[in-house]
Design a protein around this motif. Structure first.
Motif, PDB file in Angstrom:
ATOM      1  N   PRO A 133       0.994 -54.358 -17.670  1.00  0.00           N
ATOM      2  CA  PRO A 133       0.797 -53.764 -18.997  1.00  0.00           C
ATOM      3  C   PRO A 133      -0.177 -52.577 -18.936  1.00  0.00           C
ATOM      4  O   PRO A 133      -1.141 -52.601 -18.176  1.00  0.00           O
ATOM      5  N   ASN A 134       0.111 -51.571 -19.725  1.00  0.00           N
ATOM      6  CA  ASN A 134      -0.757 -50.393 -19.756  1.00  0.00           C
ATOM      7  C   ASN A 134      -1.805 -50.583 -20.853  1.00  0.00           C
ATOM      8  O   ASN A 134      -1.517 -50.426 -22.033  1.00  0.00           O
ATOM      9  N   LEU A 135      -3.003 -50.932 -20.460  1.00  0.00           N
ATOM     10  CA  LEU A 135      -4.061 -51.201 -21.446  1.00  0.00           C
ATOM     11  C   LEU A 135      -4.924 -49.976 -21.693  1.00  0.00           C
ATOM     12  O   LEU A 135      -5.866 -50.013 -22.461  1.00  0.00           O
ATOM     13  N   GLY A 136      -4.643 -48.889 -20.966  1.00  0.00           N
ATOM     14  CA  GLY A 136      -5.509 -47.721 -21.074  1.00  0.00           C
ATOM     15  C   GLY A 136      -6.796 -47.979 -20.313  1.00  0.00           C
ATOM     16  O   GLY A 136      -6.838 -48.775 -19.380  1.00  0.00           O
ATOM     17  N   HIS A 137      -7.851 -47.312 -20.735  1.00  0.00           N
ATOM     18  CA  HIS A 137      -9.133 -47.368 -20.032  1.00  0.00           C
ATOM     19  C   HIS A 137      -9.825 -48.677 -20.385  1.00  0.00           C
ATOM     20  O   HIS A 137     -10.228 -48.879 -21.520  1.00  0.00           O
ATOM     21  N   VAL A 138      -9.974 -49.569 -19.416  1.00  0.00           N
ATOM     22  CA  VAL A 138     -10.521 -50.890 -19.742  1.00  0.00           C
ATOM     23  C   VAL A 138     -11.919 -51.121 -19.164  1.00  0.00           C
ATOM     24  O   VAL A 138     -12.394 -52.229 -19.134  1.00  0.00           O
ATOM     25  N   VAL A 145      -2.316 -41.739 -14.237  1.00  0.00           N
ATOM     26  CA  VAL A 145      -2.973 -40.443 -14.487  1.00  0.00           C
ATOM     27  C   VAL A 145      -3.666 -40.467 -15.850  1.00  0.00           C
ATOM     28  O   VAL A 145      -4.807 -39.999 -15.993  1.00  0.00           O
ATOM     29  N   ALA A 146      -2.999 -41.067 -16.840  1.00  0.00           N
ATOM     30  CA  ALA A 146      -3.610 -41.126 -18.182  1.00  0.00           C
ATOM     31  C   ALA A 146      -4.902 -41.948 -18.142  1.00  0.00           C
ATOM     32  O   ALA A 146      -5.917 -41.582 -18.758  1.00  0.00           O
ATOM     33  N   GLU A 147      -4.886 -43.068 -17.407  1.00  0.00           N
ATOM     34  CA  GLU A 147      -6.099 -43.885 -17.321  1.00  0.00           C
ATOM     35  C   GLU A 147      -7.199 -43.141 -16.570  1.00  0.00           C
ATOM     36  O   GLU A 147      -8.383 -43.203 -16.952  1.00  0.00           O
ATOM     37  N   ALA A 148      -6.812 -42.414 -15.526  1.00  0.00           N
ATOM     38  CA  ALA A 148      -7.813 -41.618 -14.780  1.00  0.00           C
ATOM     39  C   ALA A 148      -8.440 -40.574 -15.712  1.00  0.00           C
ATOM     40  O   ALA A 148      -9.653 -40.361 -15.695  1.00  0.00           O
ATOM     41  N   GLU A 149      -7.602 -39.938 -16.543  1.00  0.00           N
ATOM     42  CA  GLU A 149      -8.139 -38.923 -17.481  1.00  0.00           C
ATOM     43  C   GLU A 149      -9.139 -39.552 -18.447  1.00  0.00           C
ATOM     44  O   GLU A 149     -10.194 -38.981 -18.729  1.00  0.00           O
ATOM     45  N   ILE A 179     -13.194 -41.875  -8.447  1.00  0.00           N
ATOM     46  CA  ILE A 179     -12.213 -42.933  -8.725  1.00  0.00           C
ATOM     47  C   ILE A 179     -11.671 -43.470  -7.406  1.00  0.00           C
ATOM     48  O   ILE A 179     -11.343 -42.703  -6.498  1.00  0.00           O
ATOM     49  N   THR A 180     -11.589 -44.807  -7.314  1.00  0.00           N
ATOM     50  CA  THR A 180     -10.962 -45.452  -6.152  1.00  0.00           C
ATOM     51  C   THR A 180      -9.666 -46.114  -6.613  1.00  0.00           C
ATOM     52  O   THR A 180      -9.694 -47.017  -7.459  1.00  0.00           O
ATOM     53  N   LEU A 181      -8.549 -45.629  -6.094  1.00  0.00           N
ATOM     54  CA  LEU A 181      -7.243 -46.220  -6.443  1.00  0.00           C
ATOM     55  C   LEU A 181      -7.102 -47.533  -5.672  1.00  0.00           C
ATOM     56  O   LEU A 181      -7.379 -47.594  -4.472  1.00  0.00           O
TER      57      LEU A 181
END
Ligand code: SF4
Length: 472
Positions: A169-174, A215-219, A229-231
């Motif tokens: 699920p895409n929760l955005g910035h958590v 990419v959206a969460e990284a932004e 950021i560590t992927l």
């Protein structure tokens, strides 16, 4: 006790929970949830740390606030790890202590999450009936829902659904709080089935998040002040393969590295068999990609690698190390090593000793093999004696410590860039990491330094676990 699903009946589980969870009108429950304080105890790897951030985020959305310590919490989540027996024992002993407390404080809710939860499921509740919820890694996104259900019904739940092609699920910035350096999950699960490892059984098959979500969460992280950021994934090199996309990971690195405001990019962890020339080339092309590669070798013996089902040979591993060093001569390489794997003979162990000399790792996480229930290797007959495992581990760690110290001493007199991540106990003492992921402890004028700064630090001393220096 309500069992909500296993790998075959996930749809049944969902229906059950939705039917019972639809009654959202109970004002007593809402009030109860609003005053709750939650505490999360995390064992194991960075994937678990990231899962705990997600759990904290979801509990926050459900009106929980963080408890100052475990003793004042109304809800305790034990996020478990089953990679090594020790971490599992510690988690289970914590569960035992909480069960005793719950006898006096029935209001306390106890949740067991993570790989042990996935692996043991109902057995945890059979052993410790005070446990309210046992929840596997794919289910954590519904944790608050399950806790609400447990609170309402007073019945324990086992939620260990595990499906292939799980859509994260895409929760955005958590992230729970702004931080200069953050982990960002890009995929979950593993398809490799190394014979000693439980991960493919507890986290399921590889499933990659869409690049646009990442990419959206990284932004969002960068907007909140993150510059490093560590992927994160069990095997990031195979990112996208589950969707039939080849070389998707180098493409993802390029996309994230292009984001304005990001200063450093890292990733972990990788299986050497999937390290492609295109990925090695990224270290040449992308300035923001830090010169650090964690490349677990596990053993220097082909015979043992085959028994481990690692799917590469020693020579292929060394070729990949050479390719990385060609692309990025100053790259720091770190590794994981298991000693005393079933059937490992002295010659195999010596091959590993020879390999660490040849590669000259910056550092290595090394462990004695411990059989994990449910793995193929746990059934191997030729276990190595405990005393012999200890002897080999001591010898290997002593040699690696010498190598690490030699490498760290080469930094003496050099200037390295440090991302400031915290301060020491005494005034004027600070710490951070170099691009090679080395811990740097340094002194600086407190009035001129802040967390999140990038400073030039002159190294005065290279030690076994860190570099020491002074800001210039
Ligand atoms: S690559 Fe091997 S060791 Fe790593 S998570 Fe997958 S199965 Fe476990």
């Amino acid at each position: 006790m309500q069992v909500v699903g296993d790998s075959r009946h996930r749809s049944v589980k969902r229906t059950l929970v939705r039917e019972q969870g639809d009654n959202k009108e109970d004002p007593a429950t809402c009030e109860q949830l609003q005053i709750m304080k939650a505490y999360i105890e995390t064992f194991g790897c960075q994937m678990n740390e990231r899962d705990s951030e997600i759990i904290a985020h979801l509990l926050g959305r459900a009106s929980y606030s963080p408890a100052a310590d475990i003793d004042t919490a109304d809800l305790v989540v034990i996020n478990t790890c089953s990679i090594r027996g020790k971490a599992e024992q510690k988690a289970m002993s914590l569960l035992g202590r909480l069960a005793i407390r719950k006898k006096k404080e029935p209001r306390l809710k106890i949740v067991v999450a993570g790989c042990v939860a996935q692996q043991e499921g109902q057995k945890i509740i059979d052993r410790v009936p005070q446990t309210d919820l046992v929840i596997g890694p794919q289910e954590i996104y519904r944790l608050a829902e399950y806790v609400e259900e447990v609170t309402r019904s007073g019945k324990s739940i086992v939620a260990t659904g595990l499906i292939d092609n799980f859509a994260i699920p895409n929760l955005g910035h958590v992230s729970p709080a702004p931080a200069v350096s953050r982990f960002l999950t890009i995929m979950q699960g593993c398809n490799n089935f190394c014979t000693y490892c439980i991960v493919p059984y507890t986290r399921g098959r590889e499933t990659s998040r869409p690049a646009a979500d990442i990419v959206a969460e990284a932004e969002e992280m960068i907007d909140s002040g993150t510059t490093e950021i560590t992927l994160l994934g069990q095997n990031v090199n195979s990112y996208g393969l589950d969707r039939g996309e080849k070389e998707a990971f180098p493409a993802l690195l390029r996309q994230v590295a292009a984001l304005p405001g990001l200063k450093r990019l890292r990733f972990t962890t990788s299986n050497p068999k999937d390290l492609s020339p295109a990925l090695a080339d990224c270290f040449k092309e992308l300035d923001k990609l830090c010169p650090w590669f964690h490349l677990p070798v596990q053993s220097g013996s082909d015979r043992v690698l085959e028994k481990m089902n690692r799917k590469y040979k020693r020579a292929e591993y060394l070729e990949r190390v050479a390719a990385l060093r060609k692309a990025c001569p100053n790259i720091a390489i770190t590794t994981d090593i298991i000693v005393g794997f079933p059937g490992e003979e002295e010659t195999d162990f010596l091959a590993t000793m020879e390999l660490i000399k040849q590669v000259r790792y910056n550092s290595a996480y090394s462990f004695k093999y411990s059989p994990r229930p449910g793995t193929v290797a746990a059934g191997f007959a030729d276990m190595v004696e405990e005393t012999e495992k200890s002897r080999r581990l001591t010898a290997l760690q002593a040699r690696q410590n010498e190598i690490t110290l030699e490498i760290n001493r080469e930094y003496e007199g050099k200037i390295v860039e440090v991302l400031v991540e915290g301060c020491g106990r005494d005034p004027g003492q600070w710490r951070g990491h170099s691009p090679e992921n080395l811990v740097v402890n340094f002194t600086a004028d407190d009035k001129k330094v802040g967390i999140g700064d990038y400073l030039q630090v002159k190294i005065g001393r290279g030690c076994k676990n860190s570099l020491r220096g002074k800001a210039v």
